[in-house]
Design an enzyme around this catalytic site. Structure first.
Site, PDB file in Angstrom:
ATOM      1  CB  ALA A 147      24.549  28.905  28.162  1.00  0.00           C
ATOM      2  N   GLY A 199      29.067  29.999  30.215  1.00  0.00           N
ATOM      3  CA  GLY A 199      29.388  30.133  28.794  1.00  0.00           C
ATOM      4  C   GLY A 199      30.117  31.428  28.465  1.00  0.00           C
ATOM      5  CD  GLU A 256      31.769  26.856  29.519  1.00  0.00           C
ATOM      6  OE1 GLU A 256      30.636  27.383  29.450  1.00  0.00           O
ATOM      7  OE2 GLU A 256      31.937  25.646  29.693  1.00  0.00           O
ATOM      8  CD  GLU A 259      28.952  26.467  33.664  1.00  0.00           C
ATOM      9  OE1 GLU A 259      29.683  26.601  34.680  1.00  0.00           O
ATOM     10  OE2 GLU A 259      29.295  26.849  32.535  1.00  0.00           O
TER      11      GLU A 259
HETATM   12  N1  CAA Z   1      20.603  33.347  31.203  1.00  0.00           N
HETATM   13  C1  CAA Z   1      19.436  34.005  31.058  1.00  0.00           C
HETATM   14  N2  CAA Z   1      19.182  35.185  31.639  1.00  0.00           N
HETATM   15  C2  CAA Z   1      20.131  35.712  32.433  1.00  0.00           C
HETATM   16  C3  CAA Z   1      21.358  35.070  32.647  1.00  0.00           C
HETATM   17  C4  CAA Z   1      21.599  33.833  31.983  1.00  0.00           C
HETATM   18  N3  CAA Z   1      22.754  33.152  32.075  1.00  0.00           N
HETATM   19  N4  CAA Z   1      22.099  35.818  33.501  1.00  0.00           N
HETATM   20  C5  CAA Z   1      21.359  36.894  33.790  1.00  0.00           C
HETATM   21  N5  CAA Z   1      20.167  36.829  33.158  1.00  0.00           N
HETATM   22  C6  CAA Z   1      19.061  37.787  33.219  1.00  0.00           C
HETATM   23  C7  CAA Z   1      18.332  37.699  34.540  1.00  0.00           C
HETATM   24  O1  CAA Z   1      17.392  36.631  34.533  1.00  0.00           O
HETATM   25  C8  CAA Z   1      17.685  39.052  34.604  1.00  0.00           C
HETATM   26  O2  CAA Z   1      16.550  39.055  33.774  1.00  0.00           O
HETATM   27  P1  CAA Z   1      15.131  39.642  34.313  1.00  0.00           P
HETATM   28  O3  CAA Z   1      15.427  41.114  34.488  1.00  0.00           O
HETATM   29  O4  CAA Z   1      14.201  39.331  33.212  1.00  0.00           O
HETATM   30  O5  CAA Z   1      14.856  38.960  35.611  1.00  0.00           O
HETATM   31  C9  CAA Z   1      18.721  39.968  33.945  1.00  0.00           C
HETATM   32  O6  CAA Z   1      19.575  39.111  33.171  1.00  0.00           O
HETATM   33  C10 CAA Z   1      19.599  40.686  34.953  1.00  0.00           C
HETATM   34  O7  CAA Z   1      20.145  39.734  35.830  1.00  0.00           O
HETATM   35  P2  CAA Z   1      20.082  39.858  37.425  1.00  0.00           P
HETATM   36  O8  CAA Z   1      18.863  40.584  37.839  1.00  0.00           O
HETATM   37  O9  CAA Z   1      20.283  38.493  38.001  1.00  0.00           O
HETATM   38  O10 CAA Z   1      21.364  40.798  37.671  1.00  0.00           O
HETATM   39  P3  CAA Z   1      22.261  40.887  38.981  1.00  0.00           P
HETATM   40  O11 CAA Z   1      23.160  42.052  38.754  1.00  0.00           O
HETATM   41  O12 CAA Z   1      21.423  40.834  40.202  1.00  0.00           O
HETATM   42  O13 CAA Z   1      23.142  39.528  38.999  1.00  0.00           O
HETATM   43  C11 CAA Z   1      24.534  37.814  37.976  1.00  0.00           C
HETATM   44  C12 CAA Z   1      24.121  39.316  38.002  1.00  0.00           C
HETATM   45  C13 CAA Z   1      25.277  37.463  39.270  1.00  0.00           C
HETATM   46  C14 CAA Z   1      25.458  37.634  36.801  1.00  0.00           C
HETATM   47  C15 CAA Z   1      23.266  36.922  37.836  1.00  0.00           C
HETATM   48  O14 CAA Z   1      22.479  37.413  36.763  1.00  0.00           O
HETATM   49  C16 CAA Z   1      23.557  35.469  37.582  1.00  0.00           C
HETATM   50  O15 CAA Z   1      23.917  34.742  38.488  1.00  0.00           O
HETATM   51  N6  CAA Z   1      23.357  35.021  36.327  1.00  0.00           N
HETATM   52  C17 CAA Z   1      23.501  33.618  35.969  1.00  0.00           C
HETATM   53  C18 CAA Z   1      24.956  33.204  35.908  1.00  0.00           C
HETATM   54  C19 CAA Z   1      25.051  31.728  35.539  1.00  0.00           C
HETATM   55  O16 CAA Z   1      24.624  30.856  36.267  1.00  0.00           O
HETATM   56  N7  CAA Z   1      25.681  31.440  34.368  1.00  0.00           N
HETATM   57  C20 CAA Z   1      25.853  30.085  33.893  1.00  0.00           C
HETATM   58  C21 CAA Z   1      24.766  29.757  32.921  1.00  0.00           C
HETATM   59  S1  CAA Z   1      24.786  28.043  32.437  1.00  0.00           S
HETATM   60  C22 CAA Z   1      25.991  27.922  31.287  1.00  0.00           C
HETATM   61  O17 CAA Z   1      26.626  28.884  30.915  1.00  0.00           O
HETATM   62  C23 CAA Z   1      26.240  26.542  30.719  1.00  0.00           C
HETATM   63  C24 CAA Z   1      27.494  26.387  29.941  1.00  0.00           C
HETATM   64  O18 CAA Z   1      28.432  25.755  30.359  1.00  0.00           O
HETATM   65  C25 CAA Z   1      27.640  26.983  28.660  1.00  0.00           C
END
Ligand code: CAA
Length: 257
Positions: free
Chosen positions: A65, A108, A111, A131
């Site tokens: 998400a 998400g 999911e 999360e």
């Molecule tokens: N939401 C918003 N933006 C996101 C995102 C997310 N879930 N995941 C990645 N992005 C964005 C980053 O902020 C980044 O944007 P900027 O260039 O503007 O900084 C861009 O995508 C590229 O991401 P990274 O630079 O972090 O890429 P990476 O290759 O270094 O890492 C990754 C990849 C390990 C997937 C890392 O992006 C990450 O950990 N993302 C978040 C994963 C996460 O925590 N997901 C759970 C979200 S909460 C949820 O989903 C609730 C639910 O139950 C529904």
């Protein structure tokens, strides 16, 4: 409908939905939700479509998400909007949807893949429910669907530690139905969907309904439900055609009637 966060295409009788927010690794914001739900619903209503594929990019199916969209949300906002309830409509899609997952399927994203009917993974796929690392917990079904897919121990491990699972572990634990080289993922998923789309649509839809019922009811009720659906298929021309084709050693020509 014009789409900004997804690409919608048809390949013969298959509807293909591709998540397309590359700069955010396909993070699922409210616009993605609205567009995916509308696209799946349109394919569901289209008599020319028999099955769908939902996919992302080679780097990310979806990284969760959209954290930036959720960051400032209050409890009152989340609760009163019943945040994420919109995805329930996606799970009510009656035609089959295959998730073709390459790269990250996190939070998400994992999911959403689990909301589809089965998951074909590229060999670079990584699944996780991170999360907990954000001070929250799964909110689009992770604690419930992942547990049903992989059992309590692994679901607890994934949800409590936030670690990722690679494609081989995901296949071993029953989260994905098959793993293919990532370069062949789209082709394999489209081939599986095209095969499903060749079958009689009512029998395909009833099969999906029956398997899903296994998650919602007792074994005795589920078996009765399955038998009743099975009986009802004998009212269709396609049952006569399918069985006649077998006996006559030819390919069936289903009419979806
Ligand atoms: N939401 C918003 N933006 C996101 C995102 C997310 N879930 N995941 C990645 N992005 C964005 C980053 O902020 C980044 O944007 P900027 O260039 O503007 O900084 C861009 O995508 C590229 O991401 P990274 O630079 O972090 O890429 P990476 O290759 O270094 O890492 C990754 C990849 C390990 C997937 C890392 O992006 C990450 O950990 N993302 C978040 C994963 C996460 O925590 N997901 C759970 C979200 S909460 C949820 O989903 C609730 C639910 O139950 C529904």
């Amino acid at each position: 409908m014009a789409h900004e966060t997804i690409i919608v295409e048809t390949r013969g009788k298959v509807g293909l939905i591709t998540l397309n927010r590359p700069k955010a690794l396909n993070a699922l914001n409210s616009q993605v939700l609205a567009e995916v739900v509308a696209a799946a619903s349109a394919f569901n209503a289209d008599p020319g479509i028999g099955a769908m594929v939902l996919t992302g990019s080679e780097k990310a199916f979806a990284a969760g998400a959209d954290i930036k969209e959720m960051q400032a949300m209050s409890f009152a906002d989340a609760y009163t909007q019943d945040f994420f309830i919109g995805w329930e409509e996606f799970t009510r899609t009656r035609k089959p949807i295959i998730a073709a997952v390459a790269g990250y399927a996190l939070g998400g994203g994992c999911e959403l893949a689990m909301m589809c009917d089965f998951i074909i993974a590229g060999d670079n796929a990584k699944f996780g429910q991170p999360e907990i690392t954000l001070g929250v917990m799964p909110g689009m079904g992770g604690s419930q669907r992942l547990t049903r897919f992989v059992g309590k121990s692994k679901a607890m491990d994934m949800c409590l530690t936030g670690r990722m699972m690679d494609a081989a572990e995901a296949e071993r634990s029953g989260l994905v139905s098959r793993v293919v080289p990532v370069a062949e993922l789209a082709e394999e998923a489209l081939k599986a969907a095209a095969k499903i789309a060749e079958f009689s649509l009512p029998s395909v839809m009833m099969t999906k309904e029956a398997v899903n019922r296994a998650y919602e009811t007792t074994l005795a009720e589920g078996l009765r439900f399955e038998r009743r659906l099975f009986h009802s298929l004998f009212a269709l021309d396609d049952q006569k055609e399918g069985m006649a084709a077998f006996v006559e050693k030819r390919k069936p020509n289903f009419s979806n009637r």
